[in-house]
Design a protein around this motif. Structure first.
Motif, short mmCIF file in Angstrom:
data_model
loop_
_atom_site.label_atom_id
_atom_site.label_comp_id
_atom_site.label_asym_id
_atom_site.label_seq_id
_atom_site.Cartn_x
_atom_site.Cartn_y
_atom_site.Cartn_z
N PHE A 1 0.90 -1.35 0.03
CA PHE A 1 -0.10 -0.36 0.30
C PHE A 1 0.70 1.05 -0.27
O PHE A 1 0.73 2.26 -0.57
N GLY B 1 3.72 3.89 -7.93
CA GLY B 1 2.79 2.84 -8.03
C GLY B 1 4.01 1.24 -8.29
O GLY B 1 3.85 0.86 -9.31
N GLU C 1 3.37 1.18 -3.02
CA GLU C 1 3.22 1.38 -4.27
C GLU C 1 2.61 2.90 -4.22
O GLU C 1 2.84 4.16 -5.11
N PHE C 2 2.20 3.54 -3.47
CA PHE C 2 1.73 5.03 -3.70
C PHE C 2 2.68 6.12 -3.52
O PHE C 2 2.41 7.03 -4.60
N ARG D 1 -7.06 -1.32 -3.60
CA ARG D 1 -6.26 -2.61 -4.31
C ARG D 1 -6.15 -3.50 -3.38
O ARG D 1 -5.85 -4.69 -3.48
N ASN D 2 -5.46 -2.89 -2.50
CA ASN D 2 -5.18 -4.23 -1.92
C ASN D 2 -4.97 -4.49 -0.76
O ASN D 2 -4.67 -5.48 -0.66
N THR E 1 6.41 -0.86 -6.63
CA THR E 1 6.86 -2.03 -5.59
C THR E 1 9.31 -2.32 -6.07
O THR E 1 8.87 -2.00 -7.16
N SER F 1 -7.15 4.87 -4.26
CA SER F 1 -7.05 3.41 -5.28
C SER F 1 -5.99 2.42 -5.43
O SER F 1 -6.10 1.13 -4.75
N SER F 2 -4.29 3.50 -4.01
CA SER F 2 -3.96 2.24 -3.52
C SER F 2 -3.90 1.33 -2.19
O SER F 2 -4.21 -0.19 -2.28
N THR G 1 -7.33 0.66 -11.43
CA THR G 1 -6.04 0.40 -11.57
C THR G 1 -5.63 -0.82 -13.00
O THR G 1 -6.65 -1.45 -12.89
N ILE H 1 -1.62 6.79 -9.09
CA ILE H 1 -2.01 5.89 -8.68
C ILE H 1 -2.35 7.12 -7.65
O ILE H 1 -1.17 8.04 -7.14
#
Length: 267
Positions: A85, A93, A88-89, A121-122, A95, A117-118, A157, A113
């Protein structure tokens, strides 16, 4: 599975083309991330056990009814979930695994992202992992035409391949000019939040400015620099009107480097 290209029309009516990441690259990136998290988990558990100064069996008997085990489990869960989470943010986007594989997560409208949304999606990752070994996620990515797992569908996403830089490629005149000026991203220090505030329309503007930078007569370049600076440097929180013409040019070229990394993908 063969990689596919998709065309996205952003809210600013800018057309972008991306190459979606398939099951192979996504799985490889996930395995790299999991290996990193596993090493971290093992290290934390060993540190906790050794810090208690007793053997595992003695520790289990002594602390089974305490909060130590509970805090350890909850803490590891938060770290393992939060890794994807947060990483990615704050890393555009990507890792660590995605960086190594050259892929990234973005919104399906072409924007970077967002925090929400992060988060979504997680959170849905928990469902994608059911009933085990990431079964639902694997099936979704394999059969979906844009290689989306359930988390991507809910969060809006998509995972795409980034632009590949060819080694040994001859520098363009603009790249040579930027190098000769000693301009880099550090010339214009911008935080992640500021960079994410720029849209595809802003990228198109600075990209057009950079493309015409060496072609315009000096008087036209001066006027264009002021116009673009008034729009983009103001958005970046820069007091552009106090800068010299050369400083404005360098700041805009530095901004171009920032947004190029964020927006320019392999077509």
């Amino acid at each position: 599975m063969q990689q596919e290209k998709i065309d996205i029309k952003t809210p600013e009516y800018v057309s972008l083309q991306f190459q979606t990441a398939g099951l192979g690259s996504r799985a490889a990136a996930f395995l790299i991330d999991q290996a990193l998290l596993m090493a971290f988990n093992i290290a934390v558990v060993l540190i906790v056990l050794f810090s208690l100064g007793s053997g595992f069996e003695v520790w289990m008997i002594r602390y089974a009814e305490s909060y130590v085990l509970g805090f350890l489990i909850i803490g590891l869960f938060v770290v393992n979930w939060g890794y994807f989470f947060v990483y990615e943010f704050f890393s555009g986007g990507r890792t660590l695994g995605k960086k190594l594989l050259g892929i990234r997560v973005m919104q399906e409208n072409g924007h970077s992202i967002t925090l929400l949304s992060s988060l979504i999606r997680n959170l849905i990752r928990i469902i994608d992992m059911l009933p085990g070994f990431y079964f639902i996620g694997i099936v979704m990515v394999f059969f979906h035409k844009q290689h989306k797992r359930l988390g991507d569908l809910v969060a809006g996403t998509i995972v795409i391949h980034e632009r590949k830089v060819k080694k040994g490629k001859k520098s363009t005149p603009l790249e040579t000019e930027i190098k000769n000026r000693g301009v880099g991203k550090e010339t214009l220090a911008l935080g992640d939040w500021t960079i994410k505030s720029f849209s595809a329309k802003d990228w198109k503007l600075i990209n057009t400015y950079a493309a015409r930078f060496l072609q315009l007569p000096e008087n036209e370049k001066t006027e264009l620099t002021k116009q673009v600076a008034a729009i983009l440097l103001t958005k970046a929180g820069v007091e552009w009107h106090t800068h010299t013409e050369a400083e404005l040019e360098n700041s805009l070229l530095a901004l171009y480097l920032h947004l190029k990394e964020e927006w320019e993908f392999e077509m």
